[in-house]
Design an enzyme around this catalytic site. Structure first.
Site, PDB file in Angstrom:
ATOM      1  N   GLU B  49       0.806  -1.243   0.040  1.00 44.33           N
ATOM      2  CA  GLU B  49      -0.169   0.104  -0.031  1.00 44.33           C
ATOM      3  C   GLU B  49       0.859   1.152   0.083  1.00 44.33           C
ATOM      4  OE1 GLU B  49      -0.487  -2.678   1.858  1.00 44.33           O
ATOM      5  OE2 GLU B  49      -2.510  -3.135   1.839  1.00 44.33           O
ATOM      6  N   PHE B 111     -11.777  -7.031  13.489  1.00 45.77           N
ATOM      7  CA  PHE B 111     -10.473  -7.796  12.565  1.00 45.77           C
ATOM      8  C   PHE B 111     -10.285  -6.624  11.527  1.00 45.77           C
ATOM      9  CE2 PHE B 111      -9.066  -9.863   8.721  1.00 45.77           C
ATOM     10  CZ  PHE B 111      -7.918 -10.289   9.253  1.00 45.77           C
ATOM     11  N   GLN B 112      -8.991  -6.224  11.537  1.00 49.82           N
ATOM     12  CA  GLN B 112      -8.315  -5.282  10.595  1.00 49.82           C
ATOM     13  C   GLN B 112      -9.074  -3.817  11.123  1.00 49.82           C
ATOM     14  OE1 GLN B 112      -8.304  -6.783   6.636  1.00 49.82           O
ATOM     15  NE2 GLN B 112      -6.249  -7.732   7.131  1.00 49.82           N
ATOM     16  N   LYS B 161     -17.696  -0.731   5.391  1.00 51.85           N
ATOM     17  CA  LYS B 161     -18.011  -1.825   4.490  1.00 51.85           C
ATOM     18  C   LYS B 161     -19.738  -1.851   4.393  1.00 51.85           C
ATOM     19  CE  LYS B 161     -16.892  -6.707   3.399  1.00 51.85           C
ATOM     20  NZ  LYS B 161     -16.165  -7.735   3.783  1.00 51.85           N
ATOM     21  N   MET B 488      24.249   8.859   2.877  1.00 55.14           N
ATOM     22  CA  MET B 488      24.270  10.081   3.929  1.00 55.14           C
ATOM     23  C   MET B 488      24.137   9.890   5.179  1.00 55.14           C
ATOM     24  SD  MET B 488      23.829  13.313   3.184  1.00 55.14           S
ATOM     25  CE  MET B 488      22.943  14.077   1.862  1.00 55.14           C
TER      26      MET B 488
END
Lengths: 195, 584
Positions: B49, B111-112, B161, B488
């Protein structure tokens, strides 16, 4: 619990001066209070708006002394009054950043001298047979009201200028403050200063 | 007509003119992925993502249109927080749609489930949780409006959802009703008049050009301002290309790794006209000694930038293009009333000084390095690779970079002559930005050649998106300046930690970048010597059906010069060793 409870002691700097304070007289801490500015926000009355405002203060490192929030006469809008520590950030930067929040509809900064300020205090003071009448008398002098009475304590409600609340706290402190809750100051511009 | 919330969302995106969405599906966003099949919107399936977010940023930076990404709830949503933060810092318009658990499950640790509007409040311009499918067209319209107007930035729409599954109707959204959102537009005439007077009075003026000039599409107006006034220009890291490097009055990039002339011009200036720049710490160095002699005109569309770092003498809160045009008009008016007001001889000595500095203190590196100690070929200098790349690619090539030494070399040694031809992560400094951002840039400008200059450390963070590029036939080209170090960080340890190198070695061979590239469906090439550089670039330029990765084995010891050490004044600029000791 006594007046010397650590939590309250930590929250209140020692004043040194005696409790000989009269409502309306200049408080010994008045000079210090000018570090504070009141910022009043009119915000959309939507979920999560308070979090956005408070989160912005945290994120930008601005300090809040107190905060009060409630709906206005228009139920779609709420008014948030924030007392800002202007030592923590330039007031202009606080205002400009707050103004960027999409839910903030209007923002006014009020110098304490240009504001009508008010605050509400509830305090439960330990009393005995001798001191009960003294505390009740002090509450009356300050325009407070006894809202509860118990065997060893009374609870006083006082709505007034925040400085008067400070003073009242000091005069009842020697009796023993058992519990105390203040709402934080709310403010509107003095008439004639309104932009 | 009845439709689902998911269909309403897709229809709303279509009605906003969205052509492409970068995303990755999952449980909570599943309903929205069904109508995508029937939509005109191209969906590009990323492998992580974070890649979706950076690709959307690359798309937005080259096109000026908002980038759109769509991911699921929970980990999908948290994985895109970094791109949101990056876009917030660099004022990139981004609309991110996240799936969310059903409204009745919110707050139950489902969940999630993640409170993504809470998580992202500090890294978005605004975000929305949609609780009723009826609101979808308006929320989407508001989201695009906020992302693209005023100071652009990322927004997030969280989409439960059950809202996606519920039945609703779709109506053309009305005018956006956001009473608390009033971005400024035109400049205050009094401020413009004051700015014009300062410009006319200045003897050592500098136009300090920032990314806001690009956001406002103000490059053409800026060119007219320079032609009228003859004032020299410096372009910040975010503004490379806003004014052409090839112009005689362009003095390049200021800042921590800016060139001597750009840095010192600001230090000696008597007027800075800051155009869409924000006095970032990487530009100012120690603020108290930054441009000590300069009066400041600060033009910015974000009022909160005014006085945040440096209190200006004149503040212009406005869109940069409108402000520059107003300033042009005010200057012309004054020049007409006061002949000689814009007499170029007034600042001629200043320009002569800058030209002399540019001549004496150019960007420097060792162009003829000695063979290495074991008798091998001389080490390949990364700056040489960038110069060869510039010379061998079309004028309008889009250059993308990650974050670190390679980014600074790219910003210094590439010649930027067009707006929106440079894509990088400025404010947040997000390693791993280059590969996905290049993909987004190529999707946004398929007509342009897109090269990414990347570091080996950066490449390893997001290289998997080259699988996306191969699968979607997005022919980006990646030049890895592989110095086997987190370069760096190594440079800072070299300079400020007595060469005690802590956790910065990466190995040039592990992974094998050529094999890795080929495993991802790209052409992989390796370059170890100066002679191989140009042929490899030319070969890569000919490949247009798949991505190309070139593993340039560059000198591990090379440092970025000049450098203003962190926290010091810009007057303490450290030049390349070959220039140190030259009288300034």
């Amino acid at each position: 619990m006594s007046a010397g409870s650590p939590r309250l002691a930590a929250a209140e700097p020692p004043t040194g001066s005696g409790p000989a304070l009269v409502p309306g007289s200049p408080s010994p801490r008045a000079g210090k209070r000018l570090r504070h500015h009141v910022v009043t926000l009119v915000v959309e009355n939507k979920a999560g708006v308070l979090v956005r405002v408070a989160g912005l203060f945290a994120r930008r490192g601005f300090n809040i002394f107190s905060l009060a929030v409630a709906p206005t006469h228009d139920p779609r809008l709420s008014r948030i009054s924030i007392v800002v520590d202007v030592d923590s950030a330039p007031l202009e930067q606080v205002v400009d950043q707050l103004d960027k929040l999409v839910n903030v509809v209007q923002i006014d900064e009020l110098h304490p001298l240009d504001a009508r300020e008010a605050e509400l205090l509830l305090v439960t003071v330990a009393v005995d047979g001798v001191s009960r009448s003294q505390v009740i008398q002090l509450a009356e002098i300050y325009g407070g009201k006894i809202v509860d009475v118990g065997p060893g304590a009374v609870t006083v409600r006082l709505a007034s200028a925040p400085e008067a609340l400070d003073d009242f706290e000091e005069v009842v402190r020697p009796y023993g403050i058992l519990q105390l809750q203040r709402t934080g100051r709310i403010a509107l511009p003095k008439l004639g200063y309104e932009s | 007509m009845e439709l689902t919330g998911a269909q309403s969302l897709i229809k709303s995106l279509e009605s906003q003119g969205v052509e492409v969405v970068f995303g990755l599906p999952g449980g909570a966003i599943l309903p929205v992925y069904d109508p995508i099949i029937d939509s005109s919107i191209r969906h590009i399936l990323v492998r992580h993502e974070q890649g979706a977010g950076h690709a959307a940023e690359g798309y937005a930076q080259v096109t000026g249109r908002p980038g759109v990404a769509m991911v699921t709830s929970g980990p999908g949503a948290t994985n895109i927080v970094t791109p949101l933060a990056n876009a917030f810092m660099d004022s990139t318009p981004l609309v991110v749609v996240t799936g969310q658990v059903a409204t009745q499950s919110i707050g139950t640790d489902a969940f999630q489930e993640v409170d993504i509007t809470g998580v992202t409040a500090g890294v978005t311009k605004h975000n929305w949780l949609v609780t009723n499918a009826r609101d979808i067209p308006n929320v989407v319209a508001e989201a695009f409006h906020v992302a693209t107007t005023g100071r652009p930035g990322p927004v997030l729409v969280d989409f439960p959802k059950d809202v996606a599954n519920s039945l609703t109707t779709w109506e053309e959204p009305g005018p956006v009703d956001l009473p608390g959102y009033r971005p400024p537009a035109a400049a205050d005439p009094a401020a413009i008049a004051a700015a014009a007077e300062l410009v006319l009075a200045a003897e050592r003026p500098v136009l300090y050009v920032g990314g806001g000039v690009l956001k406002a599409d103000a490059s053409a107006a800026l060119s007219r301002l320079v032609e009228l006034t003859g004032i020299p220009v410096v372009t910040t890291l975010m503004a490379r290309g806003a004014f052409p490097d090839g112009h005689r009055l362009c003095f390049g990039m200021p800042g921590m790794h800016g060139n001597f002339t750009a840095v010192t011009a600001m230090q000696r200036a008597d007027l800075l006209v800051a155009l869409g720049s924000r006095f970032d710490d990487r530009v100012t160095g120690k603020v108290s000694s930054f441009a000590p002699l300069a009066k400041v005109v600060h033009v910015d569309i974000d009022r909160a930038e005014i006085g945040k770092v440096r209190r200006p003498d004149v503040a212009v809160v406005a869109d940069c293009r409108l402000a520059i045009e107003a300033l042009l008009a005010a200057l012309r008016e004054r020049a007409a009333a006061r002949p000689g007001a814009l007499d170029p001889t007034r600042i001629a000595p200043w320009i002569a000084t800058l030209d002399e500095w540019r001549e004496r203190f150019p960007l420097a590196y060792d162009r003829a390095p000695a063979p290495d100690a074991r008798g091998g070929p001389p080490p390949l200098k990364p700056q040489y690779v960038i110069e060869q790349l510039r010379a061998a690619t079309p004028e309008d090539t889009v250059l993308v970079s990650g974050v670190g030494q390679h980014q600074m070399w790219a910003a210094q040694h590439w010649r930027f002559d067009q707006p929106r031809s440079w894509v990088n992560s400025g404010g947040l400094g997000t390693m791993g930005f280059a590969v996905p951002a290049a993909i987004g840039a190529k999707v946004g400008r398929p007509d342009r050649m897109v090269w990414a200059v990347d570091g080996d450390g950066c490449f390893q963070m997001t290289a998997q998106e080259l699988v996306t590029a191969s699968a979607e036939r997005i022919p980006v080209k990646i030049a890895i300046l592989n110095n086997a170090y987190l370069g760096m960080v190594r440079q800072w340890q070299h300079m400020f930690y007595e060469e005690r190198y802590s956790e910065v070695y990466l190995s040039p061979d592990l992974p094998d970048y050529v094999l890795w590239a080929e495993a991802m469906g790209c052409v992989g090439l390796r370059v170890t010597s100066h002679e191989e550089v140009l042929p490899a670039i030319e070969k890569a330029n000919e490949i247009d059906d798949r991505p190309v990765v070139i593993d340039f084995r560059t000198d591990s010891m090379e440092q970025v010069y000049p450098m203003v050490p962190s926290g010091l004044s810009n007057d303490e600029i450290v030049l390349h060793p070959s220039q140190q000791g030259l009288a300034r």
